[in-house]
Scaffold this active site. Structure first.
Site, PDB file in Angstrom:
ATOM      1  N   ASP A 122     -10.594  11.305  11.273  1.00  0.00           N
ATOM      2  CA  ASP A 122     -10.413  10.995   9.848  1.00  0.00           C
ATOM      3  C   ASP A 122     -11.075   9.658   9.506  1.00  0.00           C
ATOM      4  O   ASP A 122     -10.461   8.785   8.908  1.00  0.00           O
ATOM      5  CB  ASP A 122      -8.925  10.969   9.500  1.00  0.00           C
ATOM      6  CG  ASP A 122      -8.672  11.169   8.003  1.00  0.00           C
ATOM      7  OD1 ASP A 122      -9.594  11.644   7.311  1.00  0.00           O
ATOM      8  OD2 ASP A 122      -7.575  10.858   7.534  1.00  0.00           O
ATOM      9  N   GLY A 138       0.476   5.805   0.230  1.00  0.00           N
ATOM     10  CA  GLY A 138      -0.332   6.992   0.450  1.00  0.00           C
ATOM     11  C   GLY A 138       0.516   8.231   0.294  1.00  0.00           C
ATOM     12  O   GLY A 138       1.683   8.165  -0.081  1.00  0.00           O
ATOM     13  N   LYS A 195       4.861   0.509   8.144  1.00  0.00           N
ATOM     14  CA  LYS A 195       4.634   1.779   7.451  1.00  0.00           C
ATOM     15  C   LYS A 195       5.893   2.623   7.522  1.00  0.00           C
ATOM     16  O   LYS A 195       6.388   2.931   8.603  1.00  0.00           O
ATOM     17  CB  LYS A 195       3.450   2.533   8.056  1.00  0.00           C
ATOM     18  CG  LYS A 195       3.141   3.847   7.345  1.00  0.00           C
ATOM     19  CD  LYS A 195       1.735   4.349   7.612  1.00  0.00           C
ATOM     20  CE  LYS A 195       1.563   4.837   9.014  1.00  0.00           C
ATOM     21  NZ  LYS A 195       0.227   5.443   9.223  1.00  0.00           N
ATOM     22  N   GLY A 227       0.817  -1.205   0.000  1.00  0.00           N
ATOM     23  CA  GLY A 227       0.000   0.000   0.000  1.00  0.00           C
ATOM     24  C   GLY A 227       0.847   1.250   0.000  1.00  0.00           C
ATOM     25  O   GLY A 227       1.982   1.245   0.445  1.00  0.00           O
TER      26      GLY A 227
END
Length: 621
Positions: free
Chosen positions: A468, A357, A376, A355
């Site tokens: 969020d 972002g 991450k 992933g």
């Protein structure tokens, strides 16, 4: 080209960058007034940037003039922005300072592609000194304008300024685009990133690690010779060997071992050089070895100091003070070394990429034989990201809930910080909605209930506001168990307080309009965001794609209420939910969503009330 349409004409592109941004040149908007504040020249202007939205973080909205208000009007007045400037205290007019005296600034709403700039006199408009009777408004990149008192004269004001737009390729995700190799734009040695902007779907390409150049051109991404720059490799001086896409730290001929700065090269006993070395006198050999050990020790200490500097830079001292001194965390995070996480991800190999972002990349990792984790890695680091990084660590260390992603640990000794989470195997809700996955009504209700349970736990037990809530932050396991994630901008509410007054943060489209307007954050802000998610969950589409006006905040609830009255929900329901047996349940879910979207926060239900209403519906499916 007429005066009234110059902003809707083709926009001059000054620069297109590979990182997904372009610099354009935009004219200013102006209006001039007489002594009574009546417009003499100029008029409002519209901005249309097609599918290329303005970058919120990289631009600002500026107004220049005396006793004027500059407005950036969107189709939804709630999320419009403005600033006011006056010159009554003309002695405070200061070059280089936009302090609302002669010049004012405001933020740009993320995702903006269509807006109108209006300049109007204040209610108590008066002409001040010899300054111009005109006011100006414009969008400009963050460092693209520096106020000067001379700008208050019409003749000296620049007529255009640079602004930054975001761009992407096509209108599909990376996964969809890769299915057609003929039209897929990312060439060899590249990595694909999905656009995160709801008004600009598509993807963009970047050269993979170890390569640089143009990712959209054939053979555009060429190997980087890391050996030419000591900052790009961790080898001892003179022991770097470049390879395609990476590098090796090799020992000199006749030696073996580890050629890295923290490693050691020793003579190879089987080589001819080894025999020669053995023939050197013990005194010379001892001196040589002493020099080597001194050199290695110096480099070892430098590396230790570097890791300590990174630890401080990445918020380690602050984290230690908060986690290990002040509180007794429920889940004390493990502190991993860089070597452990490099090994877990095979040196962050692209094959383990799961992933990406705007702020980071996520890799799948193996800790031991049977422990899968998601790691991450921040793309870049600045103080705001450090604060978000530490904030997420602190919040997740206080949480223990089956529907909230579990933090395993972190690494602070690298150039950019690393967060380690439990591995979630079934992507996120945004993926399932966008890819039109066939979700049964049972699964949708399960996802809604478990998301509500997580938020209710945060609000009532922990007094945490997520800030969020959106489908991309709702992860799903193989059995569709929800794991709410991404707590970088979440915040605690002190006991006894009903709200927090804070800078507005969140994602446009899911952002509570009352919070946006007042800056007052409450648990009901999460309730609003959940209402938007609930609509997308049962319609199978993004709320912006529905048959409603762009005034999302008020339009969605009004539109769904209208469909209920017309008994026409089938117009928006996902195909999987259009069976007659689901009709009443679908109406109930829509009514819950509408109640969550009330423009007044105090009229919205609590997450506990939402959860209870959703649980009642399970037995009817």
């Amino acid at each position: 080209m007429g005066v009234n349409d110059y902003l809707t004409s083709p926009i001059e592109v000054m620069e297109i960058r590979h990182d997904g941004y372009m610099r354009v040149n935009l004219p200013i908007v102006f209006s001039c007034y007489n002594e009574r504040g009546q417009r003499l020249h100029g008029s409002p202007r519209s901005i249309h940037t097609s599918r290329f939205p303005f970058s919120g973080p990289l631009n600002k909205f500026v107004g220049v003039g005396c006793d004027i208000t500059a407005r950036l009007q969107l189709s939804d007045p709630i999320v419009s922005t403005r600033c006011t400037s006056n010159c009554k205290q003309h002695k405070l007019v200061k070059n280089g300072s936009c302090n609302n005296v002669g010049c004012c600034e405001s933020i740009i709403t993320p995702g903006l592609t269509h807006a109108r700039i209006v300049i109007e006199p204040n209610e108590n408009y008066t002409r001040v000194r010899n300054y111009s009777k005109c006011g100006y408004g414009f969008i400009v990149e963050k460092n693209g304008y520096n106020f000067s008192s001379s700008d208050l004269e019409f003749s000296t004001m620049k007529k255009s300024f640079p602004a930054i737009l975001e761009w992407s390729v096509g209108n599909t995700t990376c996964e969809e685009a890769q299915k057609d190799i003929k039209t897929y734009m990312c060439k060899d040695n590249t990595v694909c990133f999905n656009s995160e902007n709801i008004n600009s779907p598509g993807y963009r390409c970047e050269c993979a690690q170890g390569y640089s150049g143009n990712p959209y051109s054939l053979n555009g991404c060429q190997d980087v010779n890391e050996c030419e720059d000591p900052k790009l490799n961790d080898c001892m001086q003179g022991l770097c060997k470049n390879i395609i896409g990476s590098f090796d730290c090799v020992c000199p001929k006749g030696q073996q071992g580890n050629g890295k700065r923290d490693g050691k090269c020793i003579p190879d006993a089987k080589s001819e050089n080894g025999s020669a070395i053995r023939g050197i006198s013990e005194g010379v050999a001892g001196a040589a070895l002493t020099m080597i050990f001194v050199y290695l020790e110096i480099n070892r200490r430098r590396k230790i100091k570097g890791k300590k500097d990174f630890f401080k830079q990445n918020g380690g001292i602050m984290l230690q003070k908060i986690l290990f001194t002040c509180n007794d965390p429920v889940n004390k995070p493990n502190i991993f070394t860089e070597e452990e996480l490099i090994k877990a991800t095979n040196n962050f190999n692209d094959a383990n990429l799961i992933g990406q972002g705007g702020y980071g990349t996520v890799y799948k990792g193996h800790l031991g034989k049977n422990t899968l984790v998601a790691i991450k890695k921040a793309k870049v680091i600045d103080q705001s990201q450090i604060n978000q990084f530490v904030n997420e660590l602190i919040i997740l260390s206080q949480i223990d809930h089956p529907n909230i992603v579990m933090l395993v640990g972190c690494c602070l000794e690298t150039h950019v910080p690393l967060l380690v989470y439990e591995y979630i195997s079934n992507n996120n809700l945004r993926h399932h909605i966008d890819m039109n996955r066939k979700l049964t009504f049972e699964k949708r209700i399960k996802i809604a209930i478990e998301t509500a349970e997580a938020l209710e736990y945060m609000h009532s037990t922990m007094r945490i506001i997520h800030r969020d809530v959106k489908p991309s932050n709702i992860l799903l396991n193989s059995d569709f168990t929800v794991k709410v994630s991404d707590f970088g901008i979440s915040t605690f509410v002190p006991n006894g307080d009903t709200h927090l007054s804070t800078f507005v943060k969140g994602t446009i489209g899911y952002l509570d309009p009352e919070y946006f307007r007042t800056g007052k954050l409450t648990e009901k802000s999460d309730v609003y965001s959940f209402g938007v998610v609930l609509i997308e969950l049962i319609t199978g589409t993004e709320i912006h794609s529905m048959e409603i006006s762009l005034t999302v905040y008020n339009g969605a609830a009004a539109y769904l209420t209208s469909l209920l009255k017309q008994n026409a929900l089938d117009r928006v329901l996902d195909d999987e939910l259009k069976e007659d047996k689901y009709a009443e349940v679908a109406k109930c879910v829509v009514k819950i969503a509408i109640s969550c979207l009330d423009l007044e926060g105090k009229k919205r239900p609590t997450m506990n009330e939402v959860k209870q209403e959703l649980e009642k519906l399970k037995s009817f499916i």
